[in-house]
Design a protein around this motif. Structure first.
Motif, PDB file in Angstrom:
ATOM      1  N   LYS A 123     -12.019 -72.803  49.821  1.00  0.00           N
ATOM      2  CA  LYS A 123     -13.412 -73.210  49.600  1.00  0.00           C
ATOM      3  C   LYS A 123     -14.274 -72.669  50.727  1.00  0.00           C
ATOM      4  N   PHE A 124     -15.441 -72.216  50.362  1.00  0.00           N
ATOM      5  CA  PHE A 124     -16.379 -71.647  51.322  1.00  0.00           C
ATOM      6  C   PHE A 124     -17.747 -72.259  51.115  1.00  0.00           C
ATOM      7  N   ASP A 125     -18.504 -72.329  52.195  1.00  0.00           N
ATOM      8  CA  ASP A 125     -19.874 -72.833  52.130  1.00  0.00           C
ATOM      9  C   ASP A 125     -20.751 -71.741  51.534  1.00  0.00           C
ATOM     10  N   THR A 126     -21.022 -71.831  50.254  1.00  0.00           N
ATOM     11  CA  THR A 126     -21.760 -70.771  49.560  1.00  0.00           C
ATOM     12  C   THR A 126     -23.265 -70.794  49.843  1.00  0.00           C
ATOM     13  N   SER A 127     -23.695 -71.681  50.742  1.00  0.00           N
ATOM     14  CA  SER A 127     -25.103 -71.677  51.125  1.00  0.00           C
ATOM     15  C   SER A 127     -25.374 -70.662  52.240  1.00  0.00           C
ATOM     16  N   THR A 128     -24.300 -70.020  52.740  1.00  0.00           N
ATOM     17  CA  THR A 128     -24.452 -68.982  53.756  1.00  0.00           C
ATOM     18  C   THR A 128     -24.023 -67.645  53.165  1.00  0.00           C
ATOM     19  N   ILE A 129     -24.508 -66.565  53.747  1.00  0.00           N
ATOM     20  CA  ILE A 129     -24.125 -65.237  53.280  1.00  0.00           C
ATOM     21  C   ILE A 129     -22.611 -65.080  53.391  1.00  0.00           C
ATOM     22  N   ARG A 130     -22.079 -65.447  54.531  1.00  0.00           N
ATOM     23  CA  ARG A 130     -20.635 -65.336  54.780  1.00  0.00           C
ATOM     24  C   ARG A 130     -19.835 -66.081  53.708  1.00  0.00           C
ATOM     25  N   GLY A 131     -20.173 -67.337  53.501  1.00  0.00           N
ATOM     26  CA  GLY A 131     -19.448 -68.159  52.538  1.00  0.00           C
ATOM     27  C   GLY A 131     -19.608 -67.660  51.115  1.00  0.00           C
ATOM     28  N   PHE A 132     -20.814 -67.239  50.767  1.00  0.00           N
ATOM     29  CA  PHE A 132     -21.055 -66.726  49.417  1.00  0.00           C
ATOM     30  C   PHE A 132     -20.221 -65.469  49.164  1.00  0.00           C
TER      31      PHE A 132
ATOM     32  N   LYS B 225     -30.482 -62.609  46.808  1.00  0.00           N
ATOM     33  CA  LYS B 225     -30.193 -64.033  46.657  1.00  0.00           C
ATOM     34  C   LYS B 225     -30.589 -64.828  47.897  1.00  0.00           C
ATOM     35  N   PHE B 226     -30.378 -64.253  49.083  1.00  0.00           N
ATOM     36  CA  PHE B 226     -30.632 -64.972  50.330  1.00  0.00           C
ATOM     37  C   PHE B 226     -31.958 -64.589  50.996  1.00  0.00           C
ATOM     38  N   GLY B 227     -32.718 -63.714  50.367  1.00  0.00           N
ATOM     39  CA  GLY B 227     -34.023 -63.340  50.917  1.00  0.00           C
ATOM     40  C   GLY B 227     -33.923 -62.618  52.246  1.00  0.00           C
ATOM     41  N   THR B 228     -32.957 -61.716  52.363  1.00  0.00           N
ATOM     42  CA  THR B 228     -32.756 -60.966  53.596  1.00  0.00           C
ATOM     43  C   THR B 228     -32.598 -59.490  53.251  1.00  0.00           C
ATOM     44  N   SER B 229     -32.212 -58.693  54.221  1.00  0.00           N
ATOM     45  CA  SER B 229     -32.063 -57.259  53.983  1.00  0.00           C
ATOM     46  C   SER B 229     -30.611 -56.892  53.670  1.00  0.00           C
ATOM     47  N   SER B 230     -30.449 -55.756  53.025  1.00  0.00           N
ATOM     48  CA  SER B 230     -29.105 -55.242  52.754  1.00  0.00           C
ATOM     49  C   SER B 230     -28.368 -54.959  54.055  1.00  0.00           C
ATOM     50  N   ASN B 231     -29.114 -54.520  55.079  1.00  0.00           N
ATOM     51  CA  ASN B 231     -28.496 -54.255  56.381  1.00  0.00           C
ATOM     52  C   ASN B 231     -27.911 -55.525  56.981  1.00  0.00           C
ATOM     53  N   SER B 232     -28.596 -56.646  56.805  1.00  0.00           N
ATOM     54  CA  SER B 232     -28.092 -57.923  57.306  1.00  0.00           C
ATOM     55  C   SER B 232     -26.803 -58.309  56.591  1.00  0.00           C
ATOM     56  N   VAL B 233     -26.764 -58.110  55.296  1.00  0.00           N
ATOM     57  CA  VAL B 233     -25.559 -58.415  54.516  1.00  0.00           C
ATOM     58  C   VAL B 233     -24.419 -57.495  54.942  1.00  0.00           C
TER      59      VAL B 233
ATOM     60  N   ALA C  80     -23.979 -56.161  57.785  1.00  0.00           N
ATOM     61  CA  ALA C  80     -23.527 -56.628  59.097  1.00  0.00           C
ATOM     62  C   ALA C  80     -22.574 -57.813  58.962  1.00  0.00           C
ATOM     63  N   ARG C  81     -22.894 -58.747  58.045  1.00  0.00           N
ATOM     64  CA  ARG C  81     -21.988 -59.895  57.820  1.00  0.00           C
ATOM     65  C   ARG C  81     -20.646 -59.419  57.276  1.00  0.00           C
ATOM     66  N   ILE C  82     -20.669 -58.414  56.400  1.00  0.00           N
ATOM     67  CA  ILE C  82     -19.428 -57.877  55.839  1.00  0.00           C
ATOM     68  C   ILE C  82     -18.606 -57.215  56.944  1.00  0.00           C
ATOM     69  N   ASN C  83     -19.266 -56.495  57.836  1.00  0.00           N
ATOM     70  CA  ASN C  83     -18.541 -55.890  58.964  1.00  0.00           C
ATOM     71  C   ASN C  83     -17.949 -56.958  59.880  1.00  0.00           C
ATOM     72  N   GLU C  84     -18.649 -58.071  60.066  1.00  0.00           N
ATOM     73  CA  GLU C  84     -18.102 -59.178  60.853  1.00  0.00           C
ATOM     74  C   GLU C  84     -16.842 -59.730  60.191  1.00  0.00           C
ATOM     75  N   LEU C  85     -16.884 -59.880  58.866  1.00  0.00           N
ATOM     76  CA  LEU C  85     -15.712 -60.370  58.139  1.00  0.00           C
ATOM     77  C   LEU C  85     -14.547 -59.400  58.283  1.00  0.00           C
TER      78      LEU C  85
ATOM     79  N   ILE D 215     -11.821 -55.907  53.351  1.00  0.00           N
ATOM     80  CA  ILE D 215     -12.941 -55.693  52.441  1.00  0.00           C
ATOM     81  C   ILE D 215     -13.180 -54.194  52.343  1.00  0.00           C
ATOM     82  N   TYR D 216     -13.085 -53.692  51.121  1.00  0.00           N
ATOM     83  CA  TYR D 216     -13.235 -52.269  50.867  1.00  0.00           C
ATOM     84  C   TYR D 216     -14.556 -51.988  50.174  1.00  0.00           C
ATOM     85  N   GLY D 217     -15.205 -50.915  50.598  1.00  0.00           N
ATOM     86  CA  GLY D 217     -16.452 -50.500  49.975  1.00  0.00           C
ATOM     87  C   GLY D 217     -16.216 -49.372  48.996  1.00  0.00           C
ATOM     88  N   ASN D 218     -16.860 -49.441  47.860  1.00  0.00           N
ATOM     89  CA  ASN D 218     -16.779 -48.400  46.837  1.00  0.00           C
ATOM     90  C   ASN D 218     -18.193 -48.007  46.438  1.00  0.00           C
TER      91      ASN D 218
END
Length: 87
Positions: A2-11, A30-38, A40-45, A52-55
């Protein structure tokens, strides 16, 4: 899991662990932010050990999926950082 889906990370983790692909643009909207911010969260994960693989699709849109690292990837991590990377 289970993840806190109210955050970018959890979602993002919730989507990925449920077998869905996500795009930075969709999550950003969905979160009203930039793609760059998202991204960055993916790189943190990734830095936390999530595979996590990018295609990039034919239309140029990048999507992310949770994957399983290959033996070559595990060997490269071991060669780079030693056994400490696995503890």
């Amino acid at each position: 899991m289970k993840f806190d889906t109210s955050t970018i990370r959890g979602f993002v983790l919730n989507q990925l662990f449920n077998g869905k692909a996500v795009t930075a643009a969709t999550v950003a909207k969905k979160f009203g932010t930039s793609s760059n911010s998202v991204s960055a969260r993916i790189n943190e994960l990734r830095s936390e050990g999530f595979s996590i693989y990018g295609n990039t699709g034919t239309n140029g849109t990048k999507s992310y999926k949770l994957g399983k690292p290959s033996r070559a990837m595990v060997a490269a991590a071991y060669a780079s950082k030693g056994s400490a990377v696995f503890s």
